[in-house]
Write a protein that holds these residues in place. Sequence first.
Motif, PDB file in Angstrom:
ATOM      1  N   SER A  90       0.859  -1.187   0.000  1.00 48.45           N
ATOM      2  CA  SER A  90       0.000   0.000   0.000  1.00 48.45           C
ATOM      3  C   SER A  90       0.890   1.230   0.000  1.00 48.45           C
ATOM      4  O   SER A  90       1.880   1.297   0.740  1.00 48.45           O
ATOM      5  N   THR A  92       0.488   4.093   1.229  1.00 39.02           N
ATOM      6  CA  THR A  92       0.505   4.867   2.466  1.00 39.02           C
ATOM      7  C   THR A  92       1.019   4.068   3.653  1.00 39.02           C
ATOM      8  O   THR A  92       0.967   4.536   4.790  1.00 39.02           O
ATOM      9  N   PRO A 125      -4.217  -1.079  -1.822  1.00 44.36           N
ATOM     10  CA  PRO A 125      -4.461   0.170  -1.088  1.00 44.36           C
ATOM     11  C   PRO A 125      -5.494   0.000   0.018  1.00 44.36           C
ATOM     12  O   PRO A 125      -6.479  -0.709  -0.138  1.00 44.36           O
ATOM     13  N   ALA A 130      -3.876   6.033  -0.908  1.00 43.63           N
ATOM     14  CA  ALA A 130      -3.074   4.963  -1.499  1.00 43.63           C
ATOM     15  C   ALA A 130      -3.579   4.630  -2.899  1.00 43.63           C
ATOM     16  O   ALA A 130      -2.784   4.344  -3.806  1.00 43.63           O
ATOM     17  N   GLN A 155       6.978   9.777   1.144  1.00 41.90           N
ATOM     18  CA  GLN A 155       5.732   9.450   1.838  1.00 41.90           C
ATOM     19  C   GLN A 155       5.393  10.432   2.955  1.00 41.90           C
ATOM     20  O   GLN A 155       4.245  10.863   3.105  1.00 41.90           O
TER      21      GLN A 155
END
Length: 238
Positions: A90, A92, A125, A130, A155
Amino acid sequence: MIRSLSRRNLLTSLAAIPAVALLAACSDSGEKAEAQDVKPAAPEPAKPAAPAAAAAQGTVDMAALLKPGALPDMQLGKDDAKVTIVEYASMTCPHCAHFAETTFPELKTKYIDTGKARYILREFPFDPSAEAGFMLARCSKDNYFPMVDVLFRQQANWVGVNNIKDALLQIAKLAGFTQESFEACLTDQKLLEDVRSVQKRGADEFKVDSTPTFFINGKTYKGAMSIAEMSAIIDPLL
């Protein structure tokens, strides 16, 4: 699980999502993080090198795993490599970013570039941010992996900030996107549905429930492994 978002709402929601609404954890266990505990993604400290290979946490049928899905697989390495590594990640997830920054460069040099292993990255995600990151990577076409790398390395600059849409736009512009191509990418409903299909297939067919999850020649490993841990798994397969 990921809620449905309309064509327009995925783009507009990125400007409206507060930092506390994002999942910092790389899992989908159903537990909700306390708002005060959710912070911009930060990498874990590197794990010490393991003296032996990590124990596999399950097995999958490689033929089924490698069947084509809603989107073509994004691959590095040779088709006939002895080892196949499939990662569900993912954009994120801080653990995924940590793996991408600390382990993947050496994995690529030692195994992928030498023809010993091929690597496939699949989208998993957990939130709209994401999804957007993966969509931008897909819209980068031949620059998919460089875009993924930039988004992982940056990020902390776009996950959990007050205006994710603007933060992503600035990163995308550095990768060659214009305002128009950025918005066109993030309002591509077919692409959004395909990214979600990859995630759903991973969860339904291969029981992926956290990221990163790796399948190495059919065996399942969860968590951001060090290069020593991955080498201990890969070397006996060569």
